[in-house]
Motif scaffolding. Structure first.
Motif, short mmCIF file in Angstrom:
data_model
loop_
_atom_site.label_atom_id
_atom_site.label_comp_id
_atom_site.label_asym_id
_atom_site.label_seq_id
_atom_site.Cartn_x
_atom_site.Cartn_y
_atom_site.Cartn_z
N ARG A 68 -2.22 48.79 20.28
CA ARG A 68 -1.82 48.93 18.88
C ARG A 68 -1.33 50.33 18.57
N ARG A 69 -1.95 51.34 19.19
CA ARG A 69 -1.45 52.71 19.00
C ARG A 69 -0.03 52.85 19.55
N ALA A 70 0.20 52.28 20.73
CA ALA A 70 1.53 52.36 21.33
C ALA A 70 2.56 51.63 20.49
N MET A 71 2.17 50.48 19.92
CA MET A 71 3.08 49.75 19.04
C MET A 71 3.42 50.56 17.79
N ALA A 72 2.39 51.21 17.23
CA ALA A 72 2.61 52.03 16.04
C ALA A 72 3.56 53.18 16.32
N VAL A 73 3.35 53.83 17.48
CA VAL A 73 4.23 54.93 17.87
C VAL A 73 5.67 54.45 18.02
N ARG A 74 5.84 53.31 18.70
CA ARG A 74 7.19 52.77 18.91
C ARG A 74 7.85 52.42 17.58
N ALA A 75 7.09 51.82 16.66
CA ALA A 75 7.65 51.47 15.36
C ALA A 75 8.09 52.72 14.59
N ALA A 76 7.28 53.78 14.67
CA ALA A 76 7.63 55.03 13.99
C ALA A 76 8.87 55.67 14.63
N GLN A 77 8.90 55.68 15.95
CA GLN A 77 10.07 56.25 16.65
C GLN A 77 11.34 55.49 16.30
N ASN A 78 11.24 54.17 16.20
CA ASN A 78 12.41 53.35 15.87
C ASN A 78 12.94 53.67 14.48
N VAL A 79 12.04 53.76 13.50
CA VAL A 79 12.52 54.00 12.13
C VAL A 79 13.09 55.41 11.99
N ILE A 80 12.48 56.39 12.66
CA ILE A 80 13.00 57.76 12.60
C ILE A 80 14.40 57.82 13.19
N ALA A 81 14.58 57.22 14.37
CA ALA A 81 15.90 57.22 15.00
C ALA A 81 16.92 56.47 14.16
N GLY A 82 16.50 55.36 13.56
CA GLY A 82 17.41 54.58 12.74
C GLY A 82 17.87 55.33 11.50
N VAL A 83 16.96 56.05 10.88
CA VAL A 83 17.29 56.82 9.67
C VAL A 83 18.20 58.00 10.02
N LEU A 84 17.90 58.67 11.13
CA LEU A 84 18.63 59.90 11.48
C LEU A 84 19.84 59.64 12.37
N GLY A 85 20.09 58.36 12.72
CA GLY A 85 21.27 58.03 13.50
C GLY A 85 21.13 58.27 14.99
N GLY A 86 19.90 58.29 15.50
CA GLY A 86 19.69 58.51 16.92
C GLY A 86 19.54 57.21 17.68
N ASN A 87 19.18 57.33 18.95
CA ASN A 87 18.97 56.16 19.80
C ASN A 87 17.56 55.61 19.59
N MET A 88 17.46 54.37 19.20
CA MET A 88 16.16 53.74 18.98
C MET A 88 15.57 53.32 20.32
N PRO A 89 14.28 53.56 20.56
CA PRO A 89 13.65 53.16 21.82
C PRO A 89 13.76 51.67 22.10
N ALA A 90 13.73 50.85 21.06
CA ALA A 90 13.82 49.39 21.25
C ALA A 90 14.53 48.79 20.05
N GLU A 91 15.79 48.42 20.24
CA GLU A 91 16.62 47.92 19.15
C GLU A 91 17.09 46.50 19.45
N VAL A 92 16.99 45.64 18.45
CA VAL A 92 17.44 44.25 18.58
C VAL A 92 18.97 44.24 18.59
N ASP A 93 19.54 43.51 19.51
CA ASP A 93 20.99 43.37 19.60
C ASP A 93 21.45 42.37 18.52
N LEU A 94 22.15 42.87 17.51
CA LEU A 94 22.60 42.03 16.40
C LEU A 94 24.06 41.63 16.52
N SER A 95 24.67 41.90 17.67
CA SER A 95 26.11 41.64 17.81
C SER A 95 26.45 40.16 17.62
N GLY A 96 25.54 39.29 17.99
CA GLY A 96 25.80 37.86 17.84
C GLY A 96 25.60 37.32 16.44
N TYR A 97 25.16 38.15 15.52
CA TYR A 97 24.88 37.70 14.15
C TYR A 97 25.91 38.19 13.15
#
Length: 332
Positions: free
Chosen positions: A302-331
């Motif tokens: 759960r700690r690792a999941m929390a860290v990953r979720a925080a890293q993802n939102v920070i990268a998404g807000v600041l325009g960086g590379n997200m550690p784990a991003e869903v591919d939305l190209s098909g949508y």
């Protein structure tokens, strides 16, 4: 939280309680947000995304599943979506094996005998509380583990089963995915198995001693474990579901257990959860072990999941590379 608080570009608005976020609170606080961190319990639909407005850049979920997020609506708004795969693989694989052992050894019934003070009324007898053994014996030299879905968690579960003497691995996955013969041969060699074989879903039901349901949710897999599937299973077979409750038809499974089509079932997920009460047909079945969706519930995971979720939102807000991003190209 320490990662988010250490990012000066972010102003945090935080749901204060240790429970599912109230939707009214979310709708009232999300306007003007740039990033959104959610759990499986939050339904991220057009209403939420519209209320957030054009400032929203990213939705980050602290889960490996993202069925609670309307991906098409997110893609149409140009949003990025983060999730937390990989980090919970080991925890869910551990739990899958635990469920197999608990179910095969009638742990639910046995624990009730002790906790309800009924042990004096259940004297030892040769076949009392017996069930099918997970590990191999000379009298049962072949043991087949079947997997519905054969991704990271399924393969990690297989690795754990090797020590119990599993001899064959069968799996069924997306029919449109080509069979990876090279990988299957490598897995068989690594674990000293007689075979690792992709089969259709009917053969999976017929031939497996233990079936582990570890496939994604969604429309394509809804009630894929149904009456037809269960009737093809062996009377001594065991079904384990640690993925999504929607994959299993609860009424059909309850009937299968009640009428003895299969030996037992171990479930970490149930369709309609958390609304699973004493009158639920599966709760009434003594050979059904039910856990309240705790597959990732280790402190480390759960700690690792929390860290990953925080890293993802920070990268998404600041325009960086997200550690784990869903591919939305098909949508789009």
């Amino acid at each position: 939280m320490s990662l988010l608080e250490a990012t000066p570009e972010l102003d945090l608005v935080v749901w204060p309680d240790d429970r599912s976020c109230d939707r009214t609170w979310l709708l009232g606080n999300i306007p003007g947000s740039t990033g959104l961190v959610v759990m499986l319990t939050e339904k991220v639909d057009s209403e939420i995304l519209d209320r957030a407005g054009p400032s929203l850049k990213v939705v980050s979920t602290m889960s490996v599943g993202y069925e609670h997020i309307d991906l098409r609506a997110a893609a149409q708004r140009g949003l990025r979506v983060g999730y937390t795969p990989d980090v919970l693989t080991d925890a869910v694989a551990d739990l899958s094996v635990m469920l197999a052992l608990m179910t095969s050894r009638n742990a639910g019934i046995a624990m009730a005998v002790a906790k309800d003070g009924q042990w004096p009324n259940h004297p030892w007898s040769p076949f009392a509380l017996c069930g099918p053994q997970l590990s191999t014996m000379a009298s049962s030299p072949a043991r087949k583990a079947g997997f519905l879905g054969f991704g990271r968690i399924a393969q990690a579960t297989l690795a754990r089963l090797v020590s119990f003497g599993i001899t064959h691995c069968l799996y069924s996955s997306n029919p449109s995915s080509p069979t990876n013969h090279e990988r299957d041969a490598e897995l068989a060699k690594r674990y000293n198995l007689q075979s690792v074989t992709k089969v259709d879903i009917d053969e999976l039901a017929r031939e497996s001693d233990f079936i582990f349901v570890l496939a994604p949710g969604g429309h394509d897999t809804y009630h894929i474990i149904n009456e037809n599937f269960l009737k093809q299973m062996r009377r001594t077979s065991i079904l384990i579901n640690a993925s999504r409750g929607t994959l299993v038809d609860s009424d059909a499974l309850a009937r299968a257990l009640r009428e003895g089509w299969i030996w037992g079932a171990g479930l970490d997920v149930v369709e309609g959860e958390p609304n699973v009460t004493l009158d639920h047909p599966l709760v009434k079945e003594p050979r059904c072990i039910i856990l309240p969706h705790i597959g990732s519930a280790t402190l480390e995971t759960r700690r690792a999941m929390a860290v990953r979720a925080a890293q993802n939102v920070i990268a998404g807000v600041l325009g960086g590379n997200m550690p784990a991003e869903v591919d939305l190209s098909g949508y789009r």
